[in-house]
Motif scaffolding. Sequence first.
Motif, PDB file in Angstrom:
ATOM      1  N   GLU A  17     -38.746   8.505  20.030  1.00 18.96           N
ATOM      2  CA  GLU A  17     -39.411   9.504  19.279  1.00 18.96           C
ATOM      3  C   GLU A  17     -39.039   9.696  17.744  1.00 18.96           C
ATOM      4  OE1 GLU A  17     -42.399  10.195  19.785  1.00 18.96           O
ATOM      5  OE2 GLU A  17     -42.633   9.766  21.747  1.00 18.96           O
ATOM      6  N   VAL A  18     -37.714   8.960  17.436  1.00 18.13           N
ATOM      7  CA  VAL A  18     -37.127   9.011  16.303  1.00 18.13           C
ATOM      8  C   VAL A  18     -37.053   7.872  15.407  1.00 18.13           C
ATOM      9  CG1 VAL A  18     -34.680   9.130  15.346  1.00 18.13           C
ATOM     10  CG2 VAL A  18     -35.136  10.529  17.324  1.00 18.13           C
ATOM     11  N   ASP A  19     -37.503   8.018  14.174  1.00 17.77           N
ATOM     12  CA  ASP A  19     -37.703   7.077  13.192  1.00 17.77           C
ATOM     13  C   ASP A  19     -36.383   6.434  13.176  1.00 17.77           C
ATOM     14  OD1 ASP A  19     -38.130   5.368  11.185  1.00 17.77           O
ATOM     15  OD2 ASP A  19     -39.179   6.971   9.763  1.00 17.77           O
ATOM     16  N   GLU A  20     -36.129   5.166  13.468  1.00 17.21           N
ATOM     17  CA  GLU A  20     -34.838   4.579  13.360  1.00 17.21           C
ATOM     18  C   GLU A  20     -34.227   4.359  11.691  1.00 17.21           C
ATOM     19  OE1 GLU A  20     -33.288   1.529  16.230  1.00 17.21           O
ATOM     20  OE2 GLU A  20     -35.625   1.097  16.278  1.00 17.21           O
ATOM     21  N   SER A  21     -35.186   4.265  10.899  1.00 15.84           N
ATOM     22  CA  SER A  21     -34.744   4.129   9.642  1.00 15.84           C
ATOM     23  C   SER A  21     -34.137   5.361   8.925  1.00 15.84           C
ATOM     24  CB  SER A  21     -35.920   3.841   8.639  1.00 15.84           C
ATOM     25  OG  SER A  21     -36.890   5.184   8.545  1.00 15.84           O
ATOM     26  N   THR A  22     -34.047   6.754   9.796  1.00 14.27           N
ATOM     27  CA  THR A  22     -33.586   7.864   9.177  1.00 14.27           C
ATOM     28  C   THR A  22     -32.132   7.898  10.033  1.00 14.27           C
ATOM     29  OG1 THR A  22     -34.389   9.317  11.068  1.00 14.27           O
ATOM     30  CG2 THR A  22     -35.779   8.986   9.063  1.00 14.27           C
ATOM     31  N   VAL A  23     -31.757   6.933  10.796  1.00 16.65           N
ATOM     32  CA  VAL A  23     -30.410   7.024  11.441  1.00 16.65           C
ATOM     33  C   VAL A  23     -29.616   5.923  10.901  1.00 16.65           C
ATOM     34  CG1 VAL A  23     -29.535   6.918  13.572  1.00 16.65           C
ATOM     35  CG2 VAL A  23     -31.713   8.064  13.604  1.00 16.65           C
TER      36      VAL A  23
END
Length: 343
Positions: free
Chosen positions: A69-75
Amino acid sequence: MTDTVPPRDAASPQALVPARRPDGDPAAERALRFDREQARPLRALAYRMLGSRAEAEDIVQEAWLRWAEVDESTVRHAGAFLSRLVTNLCLDRLQSAAMRREQYVGVWLPEPLVDEAADWSPSPEAQAEFAQDVSVAFMLTLERLSPLERAAFLLHEVFELDFEEIARRLGRSAAACRQLASRARQHVKADYARHEVEDEERQRLYQAFMGALQSFDVEGLARVLTEDAVMLADGGGKVSAVPRALQGGALVARTFVGFVKMRTSRDWRVQPARVNGLPGYIVYDRLGEPVQTVALRPAAEAGRVSAIYVQRNPDKLHHLPRIAPLPPSAEEAAPDGGAETGV
């Protein structure tokens, strides 16, 4: 960009705000990447934290559900994000586990890894001192540490993270994490001595142990054991087991042979195995169900065993393979067929 993990009181994947996945990154491909790149070290960390194969798998599955559920571009770094998440999930689980352990019946032993210890290391190339070690003795030593000491020790000594990174994962200062890891290492060094054993020596040890056991040779078995050998058996209150540690090679030999000679053990079958990386075996009943695993800890003195670890708790054996049942015997339905007994 950030590597921030949601607080440890986040109870479910829904605690993370769902983010739209970028185009070209379908769920199936992302799941495959997670399994290929992240799942193995996460399982290794969770097993060492919890001592349970099943719970480690549950933790990694929960981490995946949250990660999906996490947007990988923010990690910035997926591995750091996920291992921090798994660490926090394990710390949460350990709080409830501590309450369960207070009520645990008899001796607690970790859930066995049978012929798969290498699959539960951080990676095949990991070179840290304890990276490949999942022996029962090592897991029992970790069990004596506080949850934070265990986390700091594992992250530094097994996963080779620096204290600045450990501090970010545990929400403590780097100095506090250094102190936690140092205190944990002192405990580990005091309680646990590693003995590397070659495969040929493992086989000789197993054959000597089984030869004495199958011939009911108490004195022969005592010679295989060290004078101060210990036996620990975990029944979890579900099946019979020796309720406390037995100390002394002669006593352990008499007890072990005594159980093997009992009528209820007559149809048990033995399959050699490596249990948590140690020489050992699985015992099956006549129906082909696993009854217990036995792991032999090699002593510093070549050719001898310093500890026997017997896992009998059925809740910790359900993942083991079954074997073909024996054909029914005439005595099987006899009214005097006694209750199950084991070490």
